[in-house]
Design a protein around this motif. Structure first.
Motif, PDB file in Angstrom:
ATOM      1  N   GLN A 165       0.859  -1.192   0.000  1.00 32.17           N
ATOM      2  CA  GLN A 165       0.000   0.000   0.000  1.00 32.17           C
ATOM      3  C   GLN A 165       0.891   1.237   0.000  1.00 32.17           C
ATOM      4  OE1 GLN A 165      -2.207   1.593   3.667  1.00 32.17           O
ATOM      5  NE2 GLN A 165      -3.876   0.637   2.521  1.00 32.17           N
ATOM      6  N   TYR A 166       0.578   2.167  -0.909  1.00 32.39           N
ATOM      7  CA  TYR A 166       1.322   3.424  -0.969  1.00 32.39           C
ATOM      8  C   TYR A 166       0.441   4.554  -0.429  1.00 32.39           C
ATOM      9  CZ  TYR A 166       4.021   7.383  -2.671  1.00 32.39           C
ATOM     10  OH  TYR A 166       4.740   8.549  -2.728  1.00 32.39           O
ATOM     11  N   LYS A 167       1.012   5.374   0.458  1.00 34.48           N
ATOM     12  CA  LYS A 167       0.268   6.459   1.100  1.00 34.48           C
ATOM     13  C   LYS A 167       0.731   7.797   0.539  1.00 34.48           C
ATOM     14  CE  LYS A 167       0.536   3.749   5.364  1.00 34.48           C
ATOM     15  NZ  LYS A 167       1.027   3.740   6.768  1.00 34.48           N
ATOM     16  N   PHE A 168      -0.165   8.504  -0.108  1.00 34.19           N
ATOM     17  CA  PHE A 168       0.154   9.837  -0.601  1.00 34.19           C
ATOM     18  C   PHE A 168       0.137  10.829   0.560  1.00 34.19           C
ATOM     19  CE2 PHE A 168      -1.372   7.627  -4.319  1.00 34.19           C
ATOM     20  CZ  PHE A 168      -0.526   8.067  -5.337  1.00 34.19           C
ATOM     21  N   GLN A 169       1.054  11.750   0.537  1.00 32.17           N
ATOM     22  CA  GLN A 169       1.142  12.752   1.608  1.00 32.17           C
ATOM     23  C   GLN A 169       0.298  13.977   1.248  1.00 32.17           C
ATOM     24  OE1 GLN A 169       2.810  11.708   4.391  1.00 32.17           O
ATOM     25  NE2 GLN A 169       2.998   9.845   3.145  1.00 32.17           N
ATOM     26  N   ASP A 170      -1.020  13.776   1.147  1.00 34.57           N
ATOM     27  CA  ASP A 170      -1.919  14.870   0.817  1.00 34.57           C
ATOM     28  C   ASP A 170      -2.970  15.008   1.920  1.00 34.57           C
ATOM     29  OD1 ASP A 170      -3.292  12.559   0.401  1.00 34.57           O
ATOM     30  OD2 ASP A 170      -3.998  13.027  -1.609  1.00 34.57           O
ATOM     31  N   GLU A 171      -3.761  16.069   1.833  1.00 37.32           N
ATOM     32  CA  GLU A 171      -4.761  16.326   2.856  1.00 37.32           C
ATOM     33  C   GLU A 171      -5.834  15.249   2.902  1.00 37.32           C
ATOM     34  OE1 GLU A 171      -6.390  20.172   2.235  1.00 37.32           O
ATOM     35  OE2 GLU A 171      -4.539  21.246   2.714  1.00 37.32           O
ATOM     36  N   ASP A 172      -6.120  14.619   1.760  1.00 35.77           N
ATOM     37  CA  ASP A 172      -7.168  13.612   1.704  1.00 35.77           C
ATOM     38  C   ASP A 172      -6.683  12.224   2.086  1.00 35.77           C
ATOM     39  OD1 ASP A 172      -9.048  15.484   0.801  1.00 35.77           O
ATOM     40  OD2 ASP A 172      -8.373  15.262  -1.264  1.00 35.77           O
ATOM     41  N   GLN A 173      -5.406  12.088   2.441  1.00 34.83           N
ATOM     42  CA  GLN A 173      -4.836  10.806   2.883  1.00 34.83           C
ATOM     43  C   GLN A 173      -5.134   9.693   1.879  1.00 34.83           C
ATOM     44  OE1 GLN A 173      -6.206  10.037   6.889  1.00 34.83           O
ATOM     45  NE2 GLN A 173      -5.682  12.086   7.595  1.00 34.83           N
ATOM     46  N   THR A 174      -4.865   9.960   0.617  1.00 35.38           N
ATOM     47  CA  THR A 174      -5.121   8.994  -0.444  1.00 35.38           C
ATOM     48  C   THR A 174      -4.155   7.811  -0.343  1.00 35.38           C
ATOM     49  OG1 THR A 174      -5.827  10.817  -1.866  1.00 35.38           O
ATOM     50  CG2 THR A 174      -5.360   8.718  -2.937  1.00 35.38           C
ATOM     51  N   LYS A 175      -4.689   6.612  -0.574  1.00 30.40           N
ATOM     52  CA  LYS A 175      -3.884   5.394  -0.543  1.00 30.40           C
ATOM     53  C   LYS A 175      -4.266   4.518  -1.732  1.00 30.40           C
ATOM     54  CE  LYS A 175      -3.947   5.405   4.524  1.00 30.40           C
ATOM     55  NZ  LYS A 175      -4.369   4.649   5.739  1.00 30.40           N
ATOM     56  N   ILE A 176      -3.253   3.900  -2.357  1.00 32.10           N
ATOM     57  CA  ILE A 176      -3.508   2.891  -3.387  1.00 32.10           C
ATOM     58  C   ILE A 176      -2.861   1.594  -2.912  1.00 32.10           C
ATOM     59  CG2 ILE A 176      -3.702   4.518  -5.304  1.00 32.10           C
ATOM     60  CD1 ILE A 176      -0.833   3.892  -6.047  1.00 32.10           C
ATOM     61  N   LYS A 177      -3.481   0.474  -3.246  1.00 31.52           N
ATOM     62  CA  LYS A 177      -3.000  -0.787  -2.707  1.00 31.52           C
ATOM     63  C   LYS A 177      -3.193  -1.904  -3.725  1.00 31.52           C
ATOM     64  CE  LYS A 177      -7.484  -1.236  -0.400  1.00 31.52           C
ATOM     65  NZ  LYS A 177      -8.175  -1.396   0.886  1.00 31.52           N
ATOM     66  N   GLY A 178      -2.392  -2.947  -3.556  1.00 32.41           N
ATOM     67  CA  GLY A 178      -2.499  -4.128  -4.394  1.00 32.41           C
ATOM     68  C   GLY A 178      -2.034  -5.337  -3.610  1.00 32.41           C
ATOM     69  N   SER A 179      -2.588  -6.510  -3.908  1.00 32.79           N
ATOM     70  CA  SER A 179      -2.204  -7.724  -3.205  1.00 32.79           C
ATOM     71  C   SER A 179      -2.430  -8.927  -4.103  1.00 32.79           C
ATOM     72  CB  SER A 179      -3.001  -7.892  -1.901  1.00 32.79           C
ATOM     73  OG  SER A 179      -4.358  -8.154  -2.170  1.00 32.79           O
ATOM     74  N   VAL A 180      -1.696  -9.990  -3.813  1.00 32.75           N
ATOM     75  CA  VAL A 180      -1.874 -11.255  -4.506  1.00 32.75           C
ATOM     76  C   VAL A 180      -1.847 -12.364  -3.462  1.00 32.75           C
ATOM     77  CG1 VAL A 180       0.608 -11.459  -4.983  1.00 32.75           C
ATOM     78  CG2 VAL A 180      -1.031 -12.763  -6.349  1.00 32.75           C
ATOM     79  N   LYS A 181      -2.784 -13.291  -3.590  1.00 27.69           N
ATOM     80  CA  LYS A 181      -2.931 -14.385  -2.629  1.00 27.69           C
ATOM     81  C   LYS A 181      -3.151 -15.673  -3.402  1.00 27.69           C
ATOM     82  CE  LYS A 181      -5.605 -15.570   1.526  1.00 27.69           C
ATOM     83  NZ  LYS A 181      -6.732 -15.122   2.397  1.00 27.69           N
TER      84      LYS A 181
END
Length: 561
Positions: free
Chosen positions: A311-327
């Motif tokens: 998960q990558y966390k953007f350092q913006d006011e809206d605390q945006t995060k993008i994530k990916g996973s494989v199982k």
């Protein structure tokens, strides 16, 4: 010492700003600032009855600020808790001959006593609502012949499962807490519910224990125990055991988790579970300011798998995060990707696309509102259809952008204006008082400013030509701009000493002759001044330190900025 002054304290009487001194000011600096303002506001210097009355009010305010900041004990409380800290219940019984650290400890003890009196009135409600939606007919229908079926031309979307859970925490004492929780579930017409009561006691600073009792119409009564213990500062263990009573007999279960800090941002976990679903699981979790990474491997019955997520966390006011996973495991392989973003002060919206074999394609929408979670898993197809993946990815994005423009942003703007209006109304009387004090201060400064200007002109020193304080907007809104700023030319000139103007790192609304013209909004100070016969202009933030002119050095008798 770090200050914990809140907005109310800063907006009313900031003693450091009033005296225009640093928060680390020494006693000599405090005395110098106090004497200078006393010379300006001393009532005996004014013969006019009205000016004398105004000078007396301002003199008393300056004296009050000096009395607090020159007293090490009172200053320690003010630095940490603001003016309110000086008025806390029980403060009058505290021995005055204590160090600032002892004063802080005593104040915190009084605060804890007040918290304990309100303890019985507090709960910590948490809840989850999950609504499962079967939308496979939207895509799978194109693989079948619907023309011969009644209503085959209209896709059929239904809710096939629901889950509702709620819990509350009731503090009994400072160490004991009762937790009551319950849940209801239904799936394809079959459902059930459970209710649980847990009693938790904090045994020490290193651990706690919990006893749980539960009952349900599908699993029967439950009795369990849970223990948490810090073995070292970097290592802790959690052990849980339970007995599930049912018509088939008693089913015991044991779960143990060992965890260790591998470094500042990384944790390692080892879990062993024995009972209905026995397994061993090991995982590594790394959490930093900008990312979150998890790697896990599990061996068990019936599930054995390997999982990795990032998960990558953007350092913006809206605390945006993008994530990916494989199982991947005996059940198949699942790939997930998604994003989440803060849409209001207490709400976070997220969407995740799940693509797997043999699970198919699903879209999971989650909304966190304070301590409540709303979850909507939408099953789109049992097959790997590119069209389903495309619409599951693009659809939520287009929908979010539309909602953001049409609903969320207008709502947040209206909410901000409403909050500002409430803040203005609640502080109207205080602002009116501060405005009157500022106007009185400007009147009392006139004679001193005249002498300062004469002295500065004689040596081509620092002359404040114009100065404004408040909110500055675009040139297209001049009328609005004038309504949001105040003229502070006289107060700033009065602060000039030896051809220098020095403002400390504090809100400028507390300076003599200043007040807040736009409560709750961002403010700046714009100054047009003349130094050595040359005009300059500077713009400074509300809490930024300011020095006019900038530091200059002398070469061969000539000065240069």
């Amino acid at each position: 010492m770090a200050s914990a002054l809140d907005d109310d304290d800063i907006g009313s009487d900031d003693y450091y700003s009033l005296l225009n001194v640093r928060r680390e000011a020494t006693q000599d600096e405090l005395k110098a600032a106090y004497r200078r303002l006393c010379m300006l506001y001393h009532p005996d210097k004014h013969r006019d009855p009205e000016l004398k009355r105004q000078a007396e009010q301002l003199f008393n305010l300056v004296h009050e600020a000096y009395e607090v900041l020159s007293d090490p004990q009172a200053r320690a409380i003010y630095d940490i808790y603001g003016k309110r800290g000086l008025d806390v219940d029980g403060w009058e019984v505290v021995e005055r001959k204590r160090t600032p650290a002892e004063i802080r400890e005593e104040y915190e003890r009084l605060q804890r006593e007040r918290e304990e009196r309100r303890l019985q009135q507090r709960t910590n409600p948490k809840g989850t609502i999950s609504v499962g939606i079967d939308a496979t007919d939207l895509f799978d229908r194109y693989e079948e012949d619907y023309e011969d079926m009644v209503g085959g031309g209209v896709p059929h979307v239904e809710i096939n499962k629901m889950h509702i859970s709620q819990s509350i925490e009731a503090p009994l004492t400072t160490k004991d807490t009762a937790i009551l929780s319950g849940s209801l579930s239904t799936h394809n017409g079959n459902g059930g519910g459970t209710i649980n009561l847990a009693l938790r006691r904090v045994t020490s600073a290193k651990g706690w224990g919990e006893i749980e009792l539960g009952a349900g119409d599908t699993h029967g009564p439950l009795f369990g125990m849970k223990i948490f213990r810090n073995l070292t500062p970097r290592f802790f263990v959690t052990a849980q055991c339970g007995l599930q009573f049912s018509s088939r007999g008693v089913r015991p279960g044991v779960t143990t988790v060992l965890a260790r800090h591998l470094d500042k941002n990384t944790m390692g976990y080892l879990q062993w579970r024995w009972g209905i679903q026995s397994s061993m699981n090991t995982s590594i979790v790394r959490d930093t300011k900008s990312s979150h990474f998890t790697f896990a491997v599990q061996l068990g019955i019936p599930h054995t798998f390997m999982m990795m997520s990032y998960q990558y966390k953007f350092q913006d006011e809206d605390q945006t995060k993008i994530k990916g996973s494989v199982k991947s495991g005996f059940f198949g392989t699942v790939l997930e990707y998604g994003a989440e973003r803060k849409i209001s002060r207490h709400s976070v919206l997220g969407a995740t696309v799940s693509v797997g074999v043999p699970q198919g394609v699903s879209l999971k929408i989650k909304l966190n509102r304070a301590s409540q979670t709303y979850f909507f898993p939408i099953h789109l197809t049992d097959q790997l259809l590119p069209s389903a993946v495309f619409y599951a990815t693009v659809g939520p994005l287009v929908f979010y952008l539309a909602i953001q423009q049409l609903i969320i942003r207008p709502y947040l703007r209206a909410q901000k204006e409403q909050d500002l209006e409430k803040q203005r109304e609640s502080s109207a009387s205080d602002i009116a008082r501060k405005k009157q004090e500022a106007e009185s201060a400007v009147l009392l400064m006139q004679e001193s400013v005249r002498r300062i200007i004469e002295a500065e002109e004689s040596r081509m020193g620092l002359i404040i030509l114009n100065a404004w304080y408040g909110k500055f907007v675009t040139d297209n809104s001049r009328r609005h701009e004038r309504a949001k700023v105040i003229d502070v030319t006289v107060p700033l000139q009065c602060l000039v000493k030896d051809s220098k103007l020095i403002l400390t790192e504090a809100t400028k609304s507390g300076l003599p002759g200043f007040y807040d013209p736009c409560v709750g909004e961002e403010k700046s100070l714009k100054v047009l001044y003349q130094f050595r016969g040359v005009m300059h202009q500077v713009l400074s933030g509300d809490t930024e330190p300011l020095r006019i002119p900038k530091q200059y050095v002398s070469y061969n008798g000539e000065s240069f900025l």
